[in-house]
Design an enzyme around this catalytic site. Structure first.
Site, PDB file in Angstrom:
ATOM      1  N   SER A   1       0.869  -1.180   0.000  1.00  0.00           N
ATOM      2  CA  SER A   1       0.000   0.000   0.000  1.00  0.00           C
ATOM      3  C   SER A   1       0.902   1.225   0.000  1.00  0.00           C
ATOM      4  O   SER A   1       2.055   1.146   0.436  1.00  0.00           O
ATOM      5  CB  SER A   1      -0.857   0.008   1.268  1.00  0.00           C
ATOM      6  OG  SER A   1      -1.485   1.266   1.446  1.00  0.00           O
TER       7      SER A   1
ATOM      8  N   TYR B   1      -1.929  -1.382  10.486  1.00  0.00           N
ATOM      9  CA  TYR B   1      -1.946  -1.583   9.033  1.00  0.00           C
ATOM     10  C   TYR B   1      -0.700  -0.963   8.400  1.00  0.00           C
ATOM     11  O   TYR B   1       0.015  -1.605   7.628  1.00  0.00           O
ATOM     12  CB  TYR B   1      -3.220  -0.948   8.473  1.00  0.00           C
ATOM     13  CG  TYR B   1      -3.378  -1.032   6.974  1.00  0.00           C
ATOM     14  CD1 TYR B   1      -3.880  -2.187   6.382  1.00  0.00           C
ATOM     15  CD2 TYR B   1      -3.054   0.039   6.145  1.00  0.00           C
ATOM     16  CE1 TYR B   1      -4.045  -2.271   5.005  1.00  0.00           C
ATOM     17  CE2 TYR B   1      -3.219  -0.031   4.777  1.00  0.00           C
ATOM     18  CZ  TYR B   1      -3.717  -1.196   4.208  1.00  0.00           C
ATOM     19  OH  TYR B   1      -3.873  -1.268   2.844  1.00  0.00           O
TER      20      TYR B   1
HETATM   21  N1  LIG Z   1      -8.860  -0.405  -0.955  1.00  0.00           N
HETATM   22  C1  LIG Z   1      -7.782   0.358  -0.911  1.00  0.00           C
HETATM   23  O1  LIG Z   1      -7.856   1.601  -1.020  1.00  0.00           O
HETATM   24  C2  LIG Z   1      -6.427  -0.271  -0.721  1.00  0.00           C
HETATM   25  C3  LIG Z   1      -5.314   0.567  -0.808  1.00  0.00           C
HETATM   26  C4  LIG Z   1      -4.052   0.020  -0.647  1.00  0.00           C
HETATM   27  C5  LIG Z   1      -3.903  -1.333  -0.438  1.00  0.00           C
HETATM   28  N2  LIG Z   1      -4.999  -2.126  -0.364  1.00  0.00           N
HETATM   29  C6  LIG Z   1      -4.771  -3.570  -0.133  1.00  0.00           C
HETATM   30  O2  LIG Z   1      -5.497  -4.338  -1.043  1.00  0.00           O
HETATM   31  C7  LIG Z   1      -5.763  -5.623  -0.470  1.00  0.00           C
HETATM   32  C8  LIG Z   1      -7.232  -5.935  -0.649  1.00  0.00           C
HETATM   33  O3  LIG Z   1      -8.007  -5.035   0.117  1.00  0.00           O
HETATM   34  P1  LIG Z   1      -9.434  -4.498  -0.353  1.00  0.00           P
HETATM   35  O4  LIG Z   1      -9.369  -3.037  -0.358  1.00  0.00           O
HETATM   36  O5  LIG Z   1      -9.868  -5.208  -1.560  1.00  0.00           O
HETATM   37  O6  LIG Z   1     -10.317  -4.896   0.922  1.00  0.00           O
HETATM   38  P2  LIG Z   1     -11.457  -5.997   1.122  1.00  0.00           P
HETATM   39  O7  LIG Z   1     -12.530  -5.857   0.114  1.00  0.00           O
HETATM   40  O8  LIG Z   1     -11.796  -5.899   2.567  1.00  0.00           O
HETATM   41  O9  LIG Z   1     -10.715  -7.372   0.826  1.00  0.00           O
HETATM   42  C9  LIG Z   1      -9.937  -8.040   1.773  1.00  0.00           C
HETATM   43  C10 LIG Z   1      -9.875  -9.499   1.349  1.00  0.00           C
HETATM   44  O10 LIG Z   1      -9.012 -10.192   2.270  1.00  0.00           O
HETATM   45  C11 LIG Z   1      -9.663 -11.376   2.668  1.00  0.00           C
HETATM   46  N3  LIG Z   1      -9.208 -11.776   4.000  1.00  0.00           N
HETATM   47  C12 LIG Z   1      -9.187 -11.010   5.126  1.00  0.00           C
HETATM   48  N4  LIG Z   1      -8.745 -11.748   6.155  1.00  0.00           N
HETATM   49  C13 LIG Z   1      -8.482 -12.993   5.660  1.00  0.00           C
HETATM   50  C14 LIG Z   1      -8.018 -14.197   6.244  1.00  0.00           C
HETATM   51  N5  LIG Z   1      -7.721 -14.291   7.542  1.00  0.00           N
HETATM   52  N6  LIG Z   1      -7.869 -15.278   5.440  1.00  0.00           N
HETATM   53  C15 LIG Z   1      -8.177 -15.208   4.122  1.00  0.00           C
HETATM   54  N7  LIG Z   1      -8.612 -14.103   3.518  1.00  0.00           N
HETATM   55  C16 LIG Z   1      -8.772 -13.008   4.294  1.00  0.00           C
HETATM   56  C17 LIG Z   1     -11.154 -11.052   2.630  1.00  0.00           C
HETATM   57  O11 LIG Z   1     -11.916 -12.225   2.395  1.00  0.00           O
HETATM   58  P3  LIG Z   1     -12.764 -13.050   3.493  1.00  0.00           P
HETATM   59  O12 LIG Z   1     -13.349 -12.045   4.450  1.00  0.00           O
HETATM   60  O13 LIG Z   1     -13.779 -13.758   2.660  1.00  0.00           O
HETATM   61  O14 LIG Z   1     -11.777 -13.973   4.121  1.00  0.00           O
HETATM   62  C18 LIG Z   1     -11.238 -10.174   1.394  1.00  0.00           C
HETATM   63  O15 LIG Z   1     -11.372 -10.962   0.242  1.00  0.00           O
HETATM   64  C19 LIG Z   1      -5.329  -5.539   0.999  1.00  0.00           C
HETATM   65  O16 LIG Z   1      -4.061  -6.123   1.174  1.00  0.00           O
HETATM   66  C20 LIG Z   1      -5.250  -4.045   1.232  1.00  0.00           C
HETATM   67  O17 LIG Z   1      -4.331  -3.728   2.240  1.00  0.00           O
HETATM   68  C21 LIG Z   1      -6.257  -1.638  -0.485  1.00  0.00           C
END
Ligand SMILES: NC(=O)c1ccc[n+]([C@@H]2O[C@H](COP(=O)([O-])OP(=O)(O)OC[C@H]3O[C@@H](n4cnc5c(N)ncnc54)[C@H](OP(=O)(O)O)[C@@H]3O)[C@@H](O)[C@H]2O)c1
Length: 262
Positions: free
Chosen positions: A149, A164
């Protein structure tokens, strides 16, 4: 083969994307499938995975939904065995699963801190280690792409996410270190550092969107003046997974509308 296929085609490759039951992980899985890879998608919510798998199979590749918690080593081993049997050895690993507990630093609970560490950092290491062992044994190299990130390099002026930010900083360093150690096995290890994207992590479920007071902060500090569309991450993951990136390792590719440029 078409010149573009030669550069970016992933036909015959097997990808594993964690956290592909929602948000950016779905987009990473879809992108790799669009380039021709068979894709295993792993998360805890089985119903969501099944729906995503159906959508991805419609792209003409195989997609295997695997229910597992990335913090549980036995579940990781079972998941990898299932993927090996159904699709073959993993060529491309996208460590995307992540959580962002929100609480001000002075009140941040130890439990939330440990959870963030466990999902965002330890699981990335444990899964990379397992996948790399198989890649090393096979001798054909491979690709590991960690979803870090912009918060891995900077403080967060929008949300109070101390655990985080700390874990994403570590993911960035882990990426560079693994790139150095595993280069001898032709395993490249890179990271994507997204800026702000709407997802379950950033959206207020009551509003169905990022809350206006947060959105305003995100947009006002982003040179391109808006949040990203998850589809704008597709090119980055395809590139890092593709033959075109064979000499790219230890890189952190920001896809952030310029957030980290100043
Ligand atoms: N959105 C942003 O602005 C942003 C910016 C920078 C980086 N990111 C990164 O992008 C990645 C995805 O995030 P997102 O924004 O798409 O959020 P999200 O929609 O909340 O997705 C998170 C995913 O991680 C899975 N997860 C969480 N805990 C888990 C566990 N213990 N075991 C297996 N799967 C798990 C969740 O699935 P289940 O709940 O079904 O397990 C979900 O599919 C993350 O690493 C986040 O840090 C996001």
């Amino acid at each position: 083969m078409e010149p573009l296929q030669e550069l970016f085609g992933l036909r015959g490759k097997v990808a594993l994307v964690t956290g592909a039951s929602s948000g950016l992980g779905v987009e990473f899985a879809r992108a790799l499938a669009t380039a021709g890879a068979d894709v295993a998608i792993l998360a805890r919510r089985q119903d969501r995975l099944k729906a995503v798998a159906q959508e991805i199979e419609a792209l003409g590749v195989r997609c295997l939904p695997v229910t597992a918690d990335v913090t549980d080593e036995a579940q990781l081993d079972r998941a990898l065995a299932e993927i090996e049997k159904a699709l073959g050895t993993v060529d491309i690993l996208v460590n995307n699963a992540g959580i962002a507990p929100a609480a001000r630093a002075e009140k941040h609970g130890r439990k939330e801190w440990e959870q963030a560490l466990s999902v965002n950092l330890t699981a990335v290491f444990l899964l990379s280690q397992r996948v790399a062992r198989a890649m090393i044994a096979r001798g054909k190299g491979g690709r590991i792409i960690n979803i870090s990130s912009v918060m891995g390099e900077l403080g967060n002026p929008v949300f109070p996410t101390v655990s985080y930010n700390a874990t994403k900083g570590a993911v960035t360093t882990l990426t560079r270190h693994l790139a150095v150690e595993w280069a001898q096995h032709r395993i490249t290890v890179n990271a994507i550092a997204p800026g702000w994207f709407p997802s379950e992590m950033t959206i207020d479920p009551k509003l169905g969107d990022v809350a206006p007071r947060f959105k305003e902060k995100m947009e006002s500090r982003t040179p391109l003046g808006r949040l990203g569309d998850p589809r704008e991450l597709a090119g980055a993951v395809i590139f890092l997974a593709s033959p075109a990136a064979s000499y790219v390792t230890g890189a952190v590719l920001a896809v952030d509308g310029g957030w980290s440029a100043w």
